[in-house]
Design an enzyme around this catalytic site. Structure first.
Site, short mmCIF file in Angstrom:
data_model
loop_
_atom_site.label_atom_id
_atom_site.label_comp_id
_atom_site.label_asym_id
_atom_site.label_seq_id
_atom_site.Cartn_x
_atom_site.Cartn_y
_atom_site.Cartn_z
N CYS A 1 -15.77 -36.16 11.23
CA CYS A 1 -16.51 -37.10 12.06
C CYS A 1 -16.26 -36.90 13.55
CB CYS A 1 -16.16 -38.53 11.67
SG CYS A 1 -14.43 -38.91 11.92
N ARG B 1 -7.62 -34.18 26.51
CA ARG B 1 -9.00 -33.78 26.75
C ARG B 1 -9.58 -34.44 28.00
NH1 ARG B 1 -11.77 -37.76 22.18
NH2 ARG B 1 -10.25 -39.37 22.49
N HIS C 1 -14.66 -41.27 26.14
CA HIS C 1 -15.31 -42.39 25.47
C HIS C 1 -16.60 -42.80 26.14
CE1 HIS C 1 -12.48 -42.73 22.35
NE2 HIS C 1 -11.53 -42.46 23.24
N ARG D 1 -14.20 -47.93 9.83
CA ARG D 1 -12.84 -47.57 10.25
C ARG D 1 -12.20 -48.78 10.92
NH1 ARG D 1 -11.95 -42.83 14.50
NH2 ARG D 1 -12.70 -44.40 15.95
N ARG E 1 -17.21 -47.09 14.15
CA ARG E 1 -16.06 -47.31 15.05
C ARG E 1 -16.00 -48.78 15.45
NH1 ARG E 1 -18.31 -42.37 17.71
NH2 ARG E 1 -16.82 -40.70 17.41
N ASN F 1 -11.32 -34.80 17.39
CA ASN F 1 -10.90 -35.04 18.78
C ASN F 1 -9.39 -35.20 18.88
OD1 ASN F 1 -13.62 -35.06 19.15
ND2 ASN F 1 -13.78 -37.21 19.76
N ASP F 2 -8.84 -36.07 18.04
CA ASP F 2 -7.39 -36.27 18.07
C ASP F 2 -6.65 -35.10 17.43
OD1 ASP F 2 -7.04 -38.52 19.56
OD2 ASP F 2 -7.24 -39.90 17.88
#
Lengths: 89, 579
Positions: B505, B468, B189, B333, B297, B457-458
């Site tokens: 995304c 990760r 992040h 989101r 986000r 990513n997830d």
């Protein structure tokens, strides 16, 4: 010079907490005599909080030994303090 | 001069002085001093003790109105520890006899106490107090900061072992020139936020914190992933030139691509969206040619404030983004908090979860905190009349969850109607495809959702069971793993069959290495960090869809990750060579 000592019963169920230890050390540093606090297998310099903290790992009563000019006064004051702080409940 | 290698996660070069943000247990260099300086070093140590105690008094005064007596008593205990005669004797002894520098002596002696305390559970609870005391001394001795970047008064380069997202969002671009961090990988992040803020960043720089001190001059190259400590003049000049080149070529690229459509050589139009974390990033998105916001986000709204935002704060942020982007869409989101992104006060005390990534995060947390969820939905619906807003639900894994989230929106809409507050009556509602279960069931979900957004990513982390952020296994985090490719393909096909638009995304959508593959798999909407868009557009404009399809078909045949990657790279190389 004589050694004075006293035994202070501490409730075995109860953990030693930081606050009473800190008050104990604060009281101890006001005396000139050497003050040794022991519990189970461990001995601690009563004027060192880090040392006294290690006693929490042991169980049973605390023993206080004083060696020096103001030893009797120290024992008296410290015993009173410990009784008050450790057996509050 | 010393060069450290890490992973470059946010492009750009910066030169500046180090500002260290400490975390518990940051290593200290075993520095020694010349024997004749022992007295001076002891004095330095004693002054540090006095300063640390003064610091505690200041904290006590400042925090007294906020904290109860019980908490303030801890400060007294810490003063007693700093002042502990055995501790002081022990440290001074090491300075005098072993000629250790004060900070190294402090570290070694306190570590000894930490080990002793850890020997018994009844004393282990005080280890954090020792660290607190140690940190206070190191702060004075090494000029380490409390981690509160709001105290920054001039531009610096942030060096840390690790940074919490809540710390990074507090960075202000004017005073943070660059970030170098020991932990973390390309998709951490910190990387995402650094990108969003346009701050050069290098992560995974092993051993850095033990070797730099506050105020050291360093160069950060966020493209090459390099940190140069104490650079010489030639090196410095080289980096200044690199920086100038980057700025120039970026500007040229933006100018050159701005008016051009994102279209393949054979005329297939591709949609390019931007991912943002802050509403004002809409400006950057537009400058870089975004046709909408594919992913807003919102969790950073919570992290930034460190508490739950009010409905008005939510509303202002969404309205700002929607108005700036109008008539282009903004996909909002709902909060994706939990796991690695805890907002402290915002979400309440973090529940101690043994396995947070498989725990109460994201949409699950929304359902756990219905009040918080409704506040956000209300703000989104209210903002919906100020632009073209869509709602995106993260981490959906069952149809029941999607229905339940829909019901909340419907319920809030009725509430707003009853209050006479205007809102869009048929707002589009989509879902993230980021849990393998959702990808596998994509055809069923396609009947319920208005659009899909693949969160790679997830999706990768859950499909391959790889964290990760864990450097030991992060090399196993492989976007082109055949299982991942098949899930992406399945999702795109399910969306196409049902007429449900599919965008991507995650980090993967902005990586040029996967562009041909993704186009070939049928992906037509990409949402990436705004900065990547011009480059992505240029690449799209150089690809023939027919070639991409062929390459994707070949890769899909391959069950072995290395061979799949091999096909991808050699075939792409052939294209570049012949093109």
């Amino acid at each position: 010079m004589t050694t004075h000592s006293a035994e202070i019963p501490v409730n075995i169920e109860e953990n030693l907490h930081l606050r009473p230890m800190q008050l104990l050390v604060e009281a101890a540093v006001r005396f000139q005599c050497d003050l040794i606090l022991s519990r189970g297998q461990k001995r601690a310099d009563a004027k060192s909080i880090l040392d006294v903290m290690m006693l929490a790992a042991e169980q049973g009563p605390l023993q206080l030994q004083a060696n020096g000019a103001d030893a009797p006064q120290a024992i008296e004051a410290m015993t009173a303090l410990l009784h008050k702080e450790l057996n509050r409940e | 001069m010393e060069v450290f290698k890490g992973i470059g996660v946010s492009r750009g070069v910066a030169v500046g002085d180090v500002f260290i943000i400490e975390s518990e247990r940051m290593p200290v260099r075993r520095r020694t001093i010349p024997a004749d300086q022992a007295d001076a070093e002891v004095e330095r140590y004693e002054a540090a003790v006095a300063a640390a105690i003064a610091g505690i008094h200041e904290d006590q005064e400042r925090l007294a109105p906020k904290l109860g007596d019980e908490y303030l008593a801890i400060f007294e205990t810490h003063i007693r520890m700093l002042d502990d005669r055995r501790l002081c004797d022990d440290i001074i002894d090491r300075i005098r006899t072993e000629h250790m520098a004060a900070e190294a002596a402090v570290d070694e002696v306190l570590q000894k106490y930490v080990r002793l305390l850890f020997e018994d559970p009844s004393t282990a609870r005080w280890v954090s107090d020792i660290y607190d005391v140690q940190n206070r001394l190191h702060r004075v001795l090494l000029g380490r900061s409390t981690g509160d970047v709001r105290e920054l008064t001039h531009p610096v380069i942030i060096v840390a072992e690790t940074l919490m997202p809540s710390q990074t969002v507090g960075f202000d671009r004017d005073n943070v020139l660059a970030i170098a961090m020991e932990e973390g990988g390309a998709t951490s992040h910190t990387a995402i936020i650094a990108n969003a803020l346009g701050i050069p960043a290098v992560v995974g720089v092993r051993g850095l914190t033990a070797d730099v001190r506050a105020g050291d001059r360093v160069v950060i190259d966020g493209g090459a992933g390099e940190v140069v400590v104490d650079p010489d003049d030639t090196t410095l000049a080289k980096y200044v030139e690199i920086e100038r080149d980057i700025v120039e070529s970026d500007r040229r690229l933006v100018d050159e691509q701005h008016e051009l459509p994102a279209e393949t050589l054979d005329g297939r139009r591709i949609t390019l969206y931007a991912n943002i974390e802050f509403p004002l990033e809409a400006h950057t998105a537009l400058e870089n040619g975004a046709e909408g916001i594919g992913l807003y986000r919102t969790e950073y709204l919570y992290l930034e404030k460190g508490r739950e935002p009010t409905e008005e704060e939510h509303f202002d942020a969404y309205r700002t983004a929607a108005e700036l982007m109008w008539p282009r869409p903004v996909v909002i989101r709902t909060f994706d908090l939990g796991a690695d992104k805890m907002a402290g006060a915002a979400t309440g005390p973090a529940p101690a979860e043994p396995n947070p990534f498989l725990g109460c995060r994201s949409l699950r947390l929304c359902f756990e905190r219905p009040g918080m969820f409704r506040t956000q939905i209300r703000a989104i619906l209210r903002a919906s009349v100020h632009g073209y807003i869509k709602i995106l639900f993260p981490m959906v894994m069952s149809l029941g969850e999607l229905t339940r989230a829909h019901d909340v929106v419907e319920d809030v809409r009725r509430e707003l109607d009853a209050e006479g507050i205007p809102c869009e009556s048929d707002i589009e509602i989509g879902m993230m495809i980021e849990v393998p279960a959702a990808a596998v069931m994509a055809d069923s979900f396609a009947r319920e959702a208005d659009f899909f957004s693949i969160g790679t990513n997830d999706l990768i982390q859950y499909t391959l069971a790889v964290d990760r952020g864990n450097p030991v296994v992060s090399h196993l985090f492989q976007p082109a793993h055949p299982a991942v490719i098949k899930l992406i393909k399945h999702t795109i096909d399910a969306g196409d069959a049902a007429g449900v638009p599919v965008s991507m995304c995650g980090q993967m959508s902005g990586e040029l290495a996967y562009l041909v593959l993704l186009l070939g798999l049928g992906l037509r909407q990409f949402s990436t960090s705004p900065k990547v868009l011009p480059e992505l557009k240029r690449a799209i404009r150089s690809i023939r869809l027919e070639d991409a399809r062929e390459i994707a078909a070949e890769v899909l045949q391959e069950a072995d990750i290395d061979r799949a990657l091999d096909i991808l790279t050699t075939r792409q190389q052939e294209l570049t060579d012949t093109g």
